[in-house]
Design an enzyme around this catalytic site. Structure first.
Site, short mmCIF file in Angstrom:
data_model
loop_
_atom_site.label_atom_id
_atom_site.label_comp_id
_atom_site.label_asym_id
_atom_site.label_seq_id
_atom_site.Cartn_x
_atom_site.Cartn_y
_atom_site.Cartn_z
N ARG A 135 0.84 -1.21 0.00
CA ARG A 135 0.00 0.00 0.00
C ARG A 135 0.88 1.26 0.00
O ARG A 135 2.10 1.17 0.01
CB ARG A 135 -0.92 0.00 1.22
CG ARG A 135 -0.15 0.21 2.52
CD ARG A 135 -1.09 0.28 3.71
NE ARG A 135 -0.42 0.96 4.81
CZ ARG A 135 -0.78 0.85 6.07
NH1 ARG A 135 -1.80 0.09 6.41
NH2 ARG A 135 -0.13 1.52 7.01
N VAL A 184 10.32 -7.82 6.99
CA VAL A 184 11.71 -7.46 6.68
C VAL A 184 12.63 -7.63 7.90
O VAL A 184 13.85 -7.69 7.75
CB VAL A 184 11.85 -6.02 6.12
CG1 VAL A 184 11.21 -5.91 4.74
CG2 VAL A 184 11.30 -4.97 7.08
N LYS A 222 15.66 7.21 10.29
CA LYS A 222 15.70 7.83 8.97
C LYS A 222 17.00 8.61 8.74
O LYS A 222 17.45 8.75 7.60
CB LYS A 222 14.48 8.72 8.77
CG LYS A 222 13.16 7.93 8.75
CD LYS A 222 13.14 6.92 7.61
CE LYS A 222 11.79 6.23 7.46
NZ LYS A 222 11.78 5.27 6.35
N ILE A 262 3.08 4.51 -0.37
CA ILE A 262 4.18 4.89 -1.26
C ILE A 262 4.76 3.65 -1.96
O ILE A 262 5.04 3.66 -3.15
CB ILE A 262 5.26 5.65 -0.45
CG1 ILE A 262 4.67 6.97 0.09
CG2 ILE A 262 6.49 5.90 -1.29
CD1 ILE A 262 5.57 7.72 1.06
N TYR A 264 11.97 7.45 15.17
CA TYR A 264 11.80 7.47 13.71
C TYR A 264 12.91 8.30 13.06
O TYR A 264 13.52 7.87 12.07
CB TYR A 264 10.42 8.07 13.41
CG TYR A 264 10.04 8.10 11.96
CD1 TYR A 264 9.69 6.93 11.28
CD2 TYR A 264 9.97 9.31 11.26
CE1 TYR A 264 9.30 6.97 9.94
CE2 TYR A 264 9.59 9.36 9.94
CZ TYR A 264 9.25 8.19 9.27
OH TYR A 264 8.87 8.23 7.96
P1 NAD Z 1 2.32 2.97 5.02
O1 NAD Z 1 2.18 2.69 6.47
O2 NAD Z 1 1.12 3.39 4.25
O3 NAD Z 1 2.94 1.68 4.28
C1 NAD Z 1 4.08 1.01 4.78
C2 NAD Z 1 4.09 -0.42 4.25
O4 NAD Z 1 5.21 -1.08 4.85
C3 NAD Z 1 2.83 -1.19 4.68
O5 NAD Z 1 2.31 -1.90 3.58
C4 NAD Z 1 3.35 -2.12 5.76
O6 NAD Z 1 2.63 -3.36 5.85
C5 NAD Z 1 4.79 -2.33 5.32
N1 NAD Z 1 5.61 -2.79 6.44
C6 NAD Z 1 5.67 -2.28 7.70
N2 NAD Z 1 6.48 -3.04 8.47
C7 NAD Z 1 6.94 -4.05 7.67
C8 NAD Z 1 7.80 -5.15 7.91
N3 NAD Z 1 8.34 -5.38 9.11
N4 NAD Z 1 8.05 -5.99 6.88
C9 NAD Z 1 7.49 -5.78 5.66
N5 NAD Z 1 6.67 -4.77 5.38
C10 NAD Z 1 6.39 -3.91 6.39
O7 NAD Z 1 3.50 4.01 4.90
P2 NAD Z 1 3.90 5.01 3.72
O8 NAD Z 1 3.40 6.35 4.08
O9 NAD Z 1 3.58 4.43 2.40
O10 NAD Z 1 5.48 5.03 3.93
C11 NAD Z 1 6.40 4.35 3.13
C12 NAD Z 1 7.81 4.79 3.51
O11 NAD Z 1 7.92 6.20 3.34
C13 NAD Z 1 8.17 4.53 4.97
O12 NAD Z 1 9.54 4.16 5.04
C14 NAD Z 1 7.95 5.86 5.63
O13 NAD Z 1 8.71 6.01 6.79
C15 NAD Z 1 8.39 6.80 4.53
N6 NAD Z 1 7.86 8.16 4.65
C16 NAD Z 1 6.53 8.42 4.53
C17 NAD Z 1 6.09 9.73 4.63
C18 NAD Z 1 4.64 10.11 4.48
O14 NAD Z 1 4.33 11.31 4.55
N7 NAD Z 1 3.72 9.20 4.25
C19 NAD Z 1 6.99 10.76 4.88
C20 NAD Z 1 8.33 10.46 5.01
C21 NAD Z 1 8.75 9.15 4.88
#
Ligand code: NAD
Length: 449
Positions: free
Chosen positions: A217, A262, A357, A219, A353
């Site tokens: 789901r 992971v 990061k 990003i 976090y």
């Molecule tokens: P999200 O929570 O919508 O999706 C994260 C996905 O990672 C989920 O499908 C989840 O099941 C999977 N996941 C979590 N733990 C896991 C594990 N142990 N093993 C395998 N899969 C696992 O998050 P997102 O907003 O799509 O974020 C994606 C990345 O972008 C992350 O690294 C997040 O930190 C980073 N990020 C997001 C934002 C934002 O504004 N949404 C901003 C900065 C960074």
């Protein structure tokens, strides 16, 4: 436009625009995003500057080919689609006047979602103090101009190193294109490229095998879709609990799904084995899986601390033992890590976090400097998203969420596709000279540098 961003929809309506303008509220516009077949920029492109970037001639030819109208002066009528100014041969601060003289009239005539791309030289490769200061000055100019622009327009800086013009051309094209919609106020350092341009520009990743973690789901799902759009075969990895949506994403792009946490000790070996046996090898790894467990540090217990570091950082180190081994990624492969602006600026309630990061940026620094990886042509870059409209950010309390969304130069949150486009850019062989970059996809968030 973000589907949860009702405010941007509101100000786009006639009444909403009137009310918001009267109240002096932010004026986000719907950003121009990539649609196949659409022109590179909307309107004529001014190319200027006195730099000697040999690629400038190539840029003109490529733009001509791409159907862009290249002009040397601001036309009498109409709006510019963008402006590229090459000042890479500047040697003293007085040379910056040429940049001002080209930019000033052009900025008054920029169209909606126009592009400003400044080309300089990497200050680190300067030979005199004056030259170094001059090229560092470009950062200040770019970041200020990005803050001054309105109506979805962006400004970014591309820095050349000797011999990097090939890779620089690809970076300039990316920044002009709609693919970089939410990339603003950023600096891209280019290096010497070792690979050829792709045979087909529409599928630069054709024949490549990519792994995306956290692909069920948000990003990650858009990264998987975008890499597949660009021609790659994608292995989509996510938790067993997300199995159904993972399978849906993988099936929709003709990729394969692999259920794995992971953090499990065998994750790296299983993923590598899957890529090898099912798809014949591995070329691209995108470490995207991530979680948040927010609390002020004073109230953070070891479980909240440990789980975030385990998923967001330690798992990457452990899996890379397999991906970076001799029988791991093929030569010329690409690692792209997902950091966050919280890893650059820090964030209240997110010490765990931000640690993970910022650590990701440390990993990219280490991999980019690794001689063995360099010999194999393996690159490592990071993308640091700002506020992106996903389930992760939908969980943020309303007032904080609205602040995060608006406190950037484009006055709106980005979409997952915006992060995915920059990752696909770093994953392409044409960018083989681009190594160790950390680029924010944040609409020039006011958080951090
Ligand atoms: P999200 O929570 O919508 O999706 C994260 C996905 O990672 C989920 O499908 C989840 O099941 C999977 N996941 C979590 N733990 C896991 C594990 N142990 N093993 C395998 N899969 C696992 O998050 P997102 O907003 O799509 O974020 C994606 C990345 O972008 C992350 O690294 C997040 O930190 C980073 N990020 C997001 C934002 C934002 O504004 N949404 C901003 C900065 C960074």
């Amino acid at each position: 436009m973000g589907h949860r961003d009702g405010y941007t929809a509101f100000v786009s309506s006639g009444v909403g625009k009137k009310i918001s303008t009267t109240l002096g509220l932010p004026q986000p516009v719907a950003l121009r995003r990539h649609v196949p077949g659409r022109p590179l920029v909307d309107g004529p492109l001014l190319v200027g500057g006195h730099g000697t970037m040999p690629a400038l001639a190539a840029l003109r030819a490529t733009l001509d080919e791409a159907g862009a109208v290249v002009v040397d002066e601001v036309p009498e009528e109409g709006r510019l689609g963008g402006v590229v100014v090459d000042v890479s041969s500047a040697t003293a601060p007085t040379d910056l006047e040429a940049l001002r003289a080209t930019l000033a009239p052009a900025l008054k005539r920029l169209g909606r979602c126009a592009r400003v791309v400044i080309v300089g030289a990497d200050p680190a490769s300067a030979t005199t103090a004056a030259q170094r200061a001059t090229h560092r000055a470009l950062e200040g100019i770019t970041r200020s101009v990005a803050k001054e622009l309105r109506a979805g327009a962006t400004a970014n800086l591309v820095l050349l190193t000797p011999g990097s013009e090939g890779a620089a051309l690809g970076t300039v094209l990316f920044l002009l294109s709609a693919r970089s919609a939410y990339v603003d106020g950023q600096v891209f350092r280019t290096g010497v490229a070792t690979s050829q341009e792709p045979a087909d520009a529409a599928t630069p990743l054709a024949g490549k095998v990519a792994v995306v973690t956290g692909a069920a789901r948000g990003i990650g799902a858009d990264i998987a879709r975008t890499l597949a759009r660009d021609g790659a075969t994608v292995v989509c990895v996510d938790m067993p609990s997300a199995g159904a949506s993972l399978a849906k994403v993988a099936n929709s792009i003709g990729g394969s799904a692999l259920q794995a946490d992971v953090t499990s000790p065998d994750a790296g070996a299983r993923i590598m084995n899957h890529a090898r046996t099912r798809h014949g090898g591995l070329d691209i790894v995108v470490h995207n899986a991530g979680i948040t467990r927010d609390k002020l540090l004073a109230n953070t217990d070891s479980e909240r601390w440990g789980s975030v570091l385990a998923v967001n950082l330690t798992s990457i180190l452990a899996m890379n033992e397999h991906f970076l081994a001799k029988d791991g990624l093929r030569d010329g492969g690409h690692l792209v890590l997902v950091s966050s602006i919280a890893g650059i600026a820090g964030n209240r309630g997110q010490a765990n976090y931000a640690a993970s990061k910022a650590g990701v940026i440390g990993l990219v620094d280490a991999y980019a400097a690794d001689k063995g990886l360099r010999r194999r042509g393996i690159t490592a870059n990071a993308v640091a998203p700002g506020f992106i409209e996903t389930e992760m950010t939908a969980r943020i309390p309303f007032a904080t969420r609205e602040l995060g969304r608006r406190l950037n130069s484009l006055a709106q949150g980005g979409l997952p596709i915006d992060v995915a486009e920059t990752i696909a850019h770093f994953a392409s062989d044409a960018q083989s000279g681009v190594n160790g970059n950390v680029v924010r996809v944040c609409g020039q968030s006011l958080l951090g540098a």
